[in-house]
Write a protein that holds these residues in place. Structure first.
Motif, PDB file in Angstrom:
ATOM      1  N   ALA A 227       0.808  -1.224   0.000  1.00  0.00           N
ATOM      2  CA  ALA A 227       0.000   0.000   0.000  1.00  0.00           C
ATOM      3  C   ALA A 227       0.837   1.268   0.000  1.00  0.00           C
ATOM      4  CB  ALA A 227      -0.942  -0.003   1.206  1.00  0.00           C
ATOM      5  N   GLU A 228       2.039   1.207   0.597  1.00  0.00           N
ATOM      6  CA  GLU A 228       2.855   2.423   0.672  1.00  0.00           C
ATOM      7  C   GLU A 228       3.654   2.670  -0.605  1.00  0.00           C
ATOM      8  OE1 GLU A 228       5.380  -0.834   2.682  1.00  0.00           O
ATOM      9  OE2 GLU A 228       3.285  -0.359   2.289  1.00  0.00           O
ATOM     10  N   HIS A 229       3.530   1.771  -1.587  1.00  0.00           N
ATOM     11  CA  HIS A 229       4.277   1.914  -2.842  1.00  0.00           C
ATOM     12  C   HIS A 229       3.333   2.389  -3.942  1.00  0.00           C
ATOM     13  CE1 HIS A 229       7.921  -0.111  -1.327  1.00  0.00           C
ATOM     14  NE2 HIS A 229       7.069  -0.828  -0.613  1.00  0.00           N
ATOM     15  N   ALA A 230       3.447   3.640  -4.322  1.00  0.00           N
ATOM     16  CA  ALA A 230       2.583   4.198  -5.358  1.00  0.00           C
ATOM     17  C   ALA A 230       2.989   3.726  -6.749  1.00  0.00           C
ATOM     18  CB  ALA A 230       2.609   5.724  -5.300  1.00  0.00           C
ATOM     19  N   GLU A 231       4.237   3.320  -6.892  1.00  0.00           N
ATOM     20  CA  GLU A 231       4.724   2.816  -8.179  1.00  0.00           C
ATOM     21  C   GLU A 231       5.796   1.775  -7.915  1.00  0.00           C
ATOM     22  OE1 GLU A 231       7.969   6.359  -9.040  1.00  0.00           O
ATOM     23  OE2 GLU A 231       5.988   6.483  -9.955  1.00  0.00           O
ATOM     24  N   GLY A 232       6.184   1.074  -8.970  1.00  0.00           N
ATOM     25  CA  GLY A 232       7.184   0.027  -8.822  1.00  0.00           C
ATOM     26  C   GLY A 232       6.544  -1.349  -8.717  1.00  0.00           C
ATOM     27  N   PRO A 233       7.379  -2.400  -8.561  1.00  0.00           N
ATOM     28  CA  PRO A 233       6.871  -3.775  -8.586  1.00  0.00           C
ATOM     29  C   PRO A 233       5.833  -4.085  -7.512  1.00  0.00           C
ATOM     30  CG  PRO A 233       9.261  -3.742  -8.776  1.00  0.00           C
ATOM     31  CD  PRO A 233       8.843  -2.351  -8.447  1.00  0.00           C
ATOM     32  N   LEU A 234       5.888  -3.390  -6.388  1.00  0.00           N
ATOM     33  CA  LEU A 234       4.981  -3.723  -5.294  1.00  0.00           C
ATOM     34  C   LEU A 234       3.674  -2.947  -5.339  1.00  0.00           C
ATOM     35  CD1 LEU A 234       7.484  -3.966  -2.285  1.00  0.00           C
ATOM     36  CD2 LEU A 234       6.974  -5.639  -4.080  1.00  0.00           C
ATOM     37  N   SER A 235       3.487  -2.145  -6.345  1.00  0.00           N
ATOM     38  CA  SER A 235       2.306  -1.278  -6.396  1.00  0.00           C
ATOM     39  C   SER A 235       1.062  -1.984  -6.926  1.00  0.00           C
ATOM     40  CB  SER A 235       2.593  -0.052  -7.269  1.00  0.00           C
ATOM     41  OG  SER A 235       2.911  -0.440  -8.596  1.00  0.00           O
ATOM     42  N   ALA A 236       1.224  -3.173  -7.503  1.00  0.00           N
ATOM     43  CA  ALA A 236       0.088  -3.923  -8.046  1.00  0.00           C
ATOM     44  C   ALA A 236       0.264  -5.397  -7.709  1.00  0.00           C
ATOM     45  CB  ALA A 236      -0.009  -3.744  -9.556  1.00  0.00           C
ATOM     46  N   PRO A 237      -0.818  -6.114  -7.430  1.00  0.00           N
ATOM     47  CA  PRO A 237      -0.696  -7.517  -7.007  1.00  0.00           C
ATOM     48  C   PRO A 237       0.071  -8.396  -7.994  1.00  0.00           C
ATOM     49  CG  PRO A 237      -2.890  -6.714  -6.515  1.00  0.00           C
ATOM     50  CD  PRO A 237      -2.212  -5.630  -7.313  1.00  0.00           C
ATOM     51  N   ALA A 238      -0.169  -8.254  -9.278  1.00  0.00           N
ATOM     52  CA  ALA A 238       0.483  -9.143 -10.247  1.00  0.00           C
ATOM     53  C   ALA A 238       1.995  -8.968 -10.247  1.00  0.00           C
ATOM     54  CB  ALA A 238      -0.081  -8.891 -11.642  1.00  0.00           C
ATOM     55  N   SER A 239       2.455  -7.714 -10.269  1.00  0.00           N
ATOM     56  CA  SER A 239       3.900  -7.470 -10.263  1.00  0.00           C
ATOM     57  C   SER A 239       4.508  -7.762  -8.896  1.00  0.00           C
ATOM     58  CB  SER A 239       4.200  -6.031 -10.687  1.00  0.00           C
ATOM     59  OG  SER A 239       3.500  -5.098  -9.883  1.00  0.00           O
TER      60      SER A 239
END
Length: 270
Positions: A227-239
């Motif tokens: 939740a604290e990552h607005a962008e990058g690999p952790l920003s969406a479940p698939a990535s």
């Protein structure tokens, strides 16, 4: 090799009793399948990453053929808090409404005692290898997180594994780093067959198998953890899910380094 079992979802119907041994205060609960489970709460202090570690590390252990109680997703109605007189338990149940993680309750199991309970060098080596792979800091003589059930050792409580993901941006950095806390592992001195089991264990964890384990992790958990990552690999479940797959594939590819350190540590302990 057998397929990894699909993770079932159950509905919690009754809070039975707290297990106050751990800091997260898990509980024995009953579900709508009439089974008893040890419930790990998403609202506990360790947060959702402990649930991720429980599912991912537990799934890897099962893929390696190590004995882990069945892992389930457990739907918890926060209204169950009304049936509990303890305010601390009430708060925990209310904070954990929705999906949580449960493990099959091994009724009658006893805590593993390294001074009494014997295991083979093969089992010790497989367990040490696994704990080094997943970064599990919680398998020491003080807290073995092993139960003896039907005269066999069973692995429990992997919420403290995956130490890397508590300060993680999703990148794969130094995946081959030796796992220093393995020096405190309760079975390290008995892990004399590491060379014999290494190739077999690594071969079980193909990219497809690791991806299958991560596919069982709910998007909801990944969204909360990222939740604290607005962008990058952790920003969406698939990535986010793929980032875990990439990490473990890289760690397995570089295992010569950390397995070599394991052998040295085991020789020193022995």
């Amino acid at each position: 090799m057998k397929d990894i079992p699909v993770v079932r979802t159950v509905q919690i119907t009754r809070y039975v009793t707290p297990l106050r041994e751990g800091g997260s205060m898990p509980a024995v609960v009953e579900a709508d399948d009439l089974g008893l489970y040890v419930l790990k709460f998403r609202g506990a202090g360790q947060g959702v990453r402990a649930l991720l570690a429980e599912m991912i590390a537990g799934g890897i252990a099962r893929a390696l053929g190590l004995p882990v109680p069945e892992i389930v997703l457990a739907q918890l109605d926060p209204m169950l808090a009304q049936t509990e007189p303890d305010p601390e338990i009430q708060d925990l149940v209310r904070a954990s409404g929705g999906l949580n993680v449960g493990l099959d309750y091994l009724s009658g199991a006893l805590n593993f005692d390294p001074a009494v309970d014997a295991v083979s060098a093969d089992f010790a080596s497989r367990l040490v290898w696994f704990d080094a792979l997943v970064g599990n800091v919680d398998r020491t003589a003080r807290n073995t997180n092993l139960l003896v059930w039907h005269r066999q050792p069973w692995l429990i409580d992997h919420g403290a594994a995956l130490t890397f993901h508590h300060a993680w941006n999703g990148s794969v950095a130094q995946p081959a780093r030796p796992f220093a806390p393995i020096a405190e592992h309760v079975l390290l001195g008995q892990a004399t067959a590491l060379a014999a089991v290494d190739a077999e264990l690594a071969a079980r964890l193909t990219p497809e198998v690791v991806a299958g384990i991560l596919a069982e992790v709910p998007d909801e958990f990944l969204q909360l953890a990222g939740a604290e990552h607005a962008e990058g690999p952790l920003s969406a479940p698939a990535s986010h899910r793929q980032a875990y797959v990439d990490y473990f594939c890289a760690r397995l590819s570089g295992r010569e380094t950390w397995v070599g350190a394991l052998k040295e540590a085991a020789d020193a302990r022995a």
